[in-house]
Design a protein around this motif. Structure first.
Motif, PDB file in Angstrom:
ATOM      1  N   PRO A  26       0.806  -1.213   0.000  1.00 48.15           N
ATOM      2  CA  PRO A  26       0.000   0.000   0.000  1.00 48.15           C
ATOM      3  C   PRO A  26       0.846   1.273   0.000  1.00 48.15           C
ATOM      4  N   ASP A  27       2.113   1.149   0.350  1.00 47.71           N
ATOM      5  CA  ASP A  27       3.012   2.303   0.353  1.00 47.71           C
ATOM      6  C   ASP A  27       3.829   2.424  -0.929  1.00 47.71           C
ATOM      7  N   GLY A  28       3.527   1.607  -1.928  1.00 50.39           N
ATOM      8  CA  GLY A  28       4.203   1.724  -3.210  1.00 50.39           C
ATOM      9  C   GLY A  28       4.915   0.466  -3.640  1.00 50.39           C
ATOM     10  N   GLU A  29       5.728   0.611  -4.684  1.00 48.89           N
ATOM     11  CA  GLU A  29       6.506  -0.488  -5.270  1.00 48.89           C
ATOM     12  C   GLU A  29       7.950  -0.330  -4.798  1.00 48.89           C
ATOM     13  N   TRP A  30       8.567  -1.443  -4.388  1.00 53.54           N
ATOM     14  CA  TRP A  30       9.896  -1.403  -3.798  1.00 53.54           C
ATOM     15  C   TRP A  30      10.815  -2.474  -4.364  1.00 53.54           C
ATOM     16  N   ASN A  31      12.086  -2.136  -4.505  1.00 55.41           N
ATOM     17  CA  ASN A  31      13.145  -3.118  -4.696  1.00 55.41           C
ATOM     18  C   ASN A  31      13.654  -3.435  -3.297  1.00 55.41           C
ATOM     19  N   VAL A  32      13.785  -4.707  -2.981  1.00 52.82           N
ATOM     20  CA  VAL A  32      14.153  -5.107  -1.630  1.00 52.82           C
ATOM     21  C   VAL A  32      15.269  -6.137  -1.685  1.00 52.82           C
ATOM     22  N   VAL A  60      17.231  -5.651   5.983  1.00 55.85           N
ATOM     23  CA  VAL A  60      16.630  -5.398   4.671  1.00 55.85           C
ATOM     24  C   VAL A  60      17.139  -4.065   4.147  1.00 55.85           C
ATOM     25  N   VAL A  61      17.465  -4.021   2.874  1.00 61.17           N
ATOM     26  CA  VAL A  61      17.779  -2.767   2.194  1.00 61.17           C
ATOM     27  C   VAL A  61      16.677  -2.565   1.161  1.00 61.17           C
ATOM     28  N   ALA A  62      16.018  -1.403   1.204  1.00 62.40           N
ATOM     29  CA  ALA A  62      14.890  -1.154   0.307  1.00 62.40           C
ATOM     30  C   ALA A  62      14.991   0.241  -0.297  1.00 62.40           C
ATOM     31  N   TRP A  63      14.479   0.356  -1.532  1.00 61.40           N
ATOM     32  CA  TRP A  63      14.402   1.645  -2.209  1.00 61.40           C
ATOM     33  C   TRP A  63      13.247   1.588  -3.187  1.00 61.40           C
ATOM     34  N   PRO A  64      12.652   2.758  -3.510  1.00 61.14           N
ATOM     35  CA  PRO A  64      11.517   2.777  -4.429  1.00 61.14           C
ATOM     36  C   PRO A  64      11.883   2.150  -5.780  1.00 61.14           C
ATOM     37  N   ALA A  65      10.938   1.438  -6.362  1.00 63.70           N
ATOM     38  CA  ALA A  65      11.173   0.721  -7.612  1.00 63.70           C
ATOM     39  C   ALA A  65      11.486   1.664  -8.770  1.00 63.70           C
ATOM     40  N   ASP A  66      11.003   2.888  -8.713  1.00 63.87           N
ATOM     41  CA  ASP A  66      11.220   3.828  -9.813  1.00 63.87           C
ATOM     42  C   ASP A  66      12.483   4.676  -9.637  1.00 63.87           C
ATOM     43  N   SER A  67      13.353   4.311  -8.692  1.00 64.85           N
ATOM     44  CA  SER A  67      14.592   5.079  -8.504  1.00 64.85           C
ATOM     45  C   SER A  67      15.802   4.209  -8.858  1.00 64.85           C
ATOM     46  N   ASP A  68      16.961   4.838  -8.869  1.00 70.70           N
ATOM     47  CA  ASP A  68      18.188   4.121  -9.235  1.00 70.70           C
ATOM     48  C   ASP A  68      18.878   3.474  -8.035  1.00 70.70           C
ATOM     49  N   GLY A  69      18.306   3.594  -6.854  1.00 68.21           N
ATOM     50  CA  GLY A  69      18.887   3.002  -5.659  1.00 68.21           C
ATOM     51  C   GLY A  69      19.704   3.967  -4.836  1.00 68.21           C
ATOM     52  N   ALA A  70      19.846   5.208  -5.281  1.00 68.07           N
ATOM     53  CA  ALA A  70      20.614   6.188  -4.522  1.00 68.07           C
ATOM     54  C   ALA A  70      19.931   6.526  -3.198  1.00 68.07           C
ATOM     55  N   ARG A  73      17.588   2.518   1.799  1.00 68.26           N
ATOM     56  CA  ARG A  73      17.683   2.600   3.250  1.00 68.26           C
ATOM     57  C   ARG A  73      17.803   1.213   3.846  1.00 68.26           C
ATOM     58  N   HIS A  74      18.533   1.124   4.945  1.00 65.05           N
ATOM     59  CA  HIS A  74      18.737  -0.137   5.657  1.00 65.05           C
ATOM     60  C   HIS A  74      17.731  -0.206   6.812  1.00 65.05           C
ATOM     61  N   TRP A  75      16.934  -1.260   6.837  1.00 67.92           N
ATOM     62  CA  TRP A  75      15.871  -1.447   7.823  1.00 67.92           C
ATOM     63  C   TRP A  75      16.106  -2.712   8.630  1.00 67.92           C
ATOM     64  N   HIS A  76      15.685  -2.703   9.919  1.00 68.85           N
ATOM     65  CA  HIS A  76      15.546  -3.963  10.640  1.00 68.85           C
ATOM     66  C   HIS A  76      14.472  -4.753   9.895  1.00 68.85           C
ATOM     67  N   THR A  77      14.606  -6.051   9.817  1.00 68.37           N
ATOM     68  CA  THR A  77      13.632  -6.864   9.098  1.00 68.37           C
ATOM     69  C   THR A  77      12.230  -6.672   9.677  1.00 68.37           C
ATOM     70  N   ALA A  78      12.092  -6.672  10.991  1.00 70.44           N
ATOM     71  CA  ALA A  78      10.780  -6.503  11.622  1.00 70.44           C
ATOM     72  C   ALA A  78      10.198  -5.116  11.340  1.00 70.44           C
ATOM     73  N   CYS A  79      11.038  -4.096  11.333  1.00 71.62           N
ATOM     74  CA  CYS A  79      10.554  -2.735  11.033  1.00 71.62           C
ATOM     75  C   CYS A  79      10.056  -2.645   9.589  1.00 71.62           C
ATOM     76  N   TRP A  80      10.785  -3.269   8.658  1.00 70.61           N
ATOM     77  CA  TRP A  80      10.358  -3.262   7.257  1.00 70.61           C
ATOM     78  C   TRP A  80       8.995  -3.941   7.110  1.00 70.61           C
ATOM     79  N   GLU A  81       8.831  -5.082   7.743  1.00 70.43           N
ATOM     80  CA  GLU A  81       7.586  -5.823   7.618  1.00 70.43           C
ATOM     81  C   GLU A  81       6.418  -5.120   8.306  1.00 70.43           C
ATOM     82  N   ALA A  82       6.694  -4.252   9.284  1.00 68.98           N
ATOM     83  CA  ALA A  82       5.641  -3.534  10.005  1.00 68.98           C
ATOM     84  C   ALA A  82       5.462  -2.100   9.521  1.00 68.98           C
ATOM     85  N   ARG A  83       6.132  -1.706   8.461  1.00 70.63           N
ATOM     86  CA  ARG A  83       6.136  -0.299   8.043  1.00 70.63           C
ATOM     87  C   ARG A  83       4.762   0.259   7.731  1.00 70.63           C
ATOM     88  N   THR A  84       3.833  -0.552   7.270  1.00 71.99           N
ATOM     89  CA  THR A  84       2.497  -0.042   6.932  1.00 71.99           C
ATOM     90  C   THR A  84       1.568  -0.021   8.141  1.00 71.99           C
TER      91      THR A  84
END
Length: 90
Positions: A26-32, A60-70, A73-84
């Motif tokens: 729901p927060d968008g498309e991500w490369n993970v 987890v390292v994640a960035w929006p799918a429409d960006s080049d990865g610049a 961000r580095h996330w705790h796995t639990a924080c990434w899964e609970a972000r929404t």
């Protein structure tokens, strides 16, 4: 993959393993990328909880799918899964 130097005690250094995926939410498309950890000694700041995240821990390292990865961000796995389910920090 090139071989790494052994540790001073003679044990080999564990290579970093990662898997990359594309996630939609729901927060968008991500490369993970899910990392198993690195002995680099670096520390990151998790955007989900604002606590320190040592590179040696699986995370987890994640960035929006429409960006080049610049803007990745580095996330705790639990924080990434609970972000929404969490309120934004700040």
């Amino acid at each position: 993959m090139p071989r790494r130097k052994p540790r001073p005690d003679g044990r080999p250094v564990r290579p970093v393993r990662e898997t990359q995926a594309y996630e939609s939410g729901p927060d968008g498309e991500w490369n993970v990328r899910r990392l198993t950890g690195s002995p680099s000694g670096r520390t990151y700041r998790c955007p989900g909880c604002a606590h320190e995240l040592p590179a040696s821990r699986p995370h987890v390292v994640a960035w929006p799918a429409d960006s080049d990865g610049a803007d990745r961000r580095h996330w705790h796995t639990a924080c990434w899964e609970a972000r929404t389910r969490r309120r934004p920090l700040g």
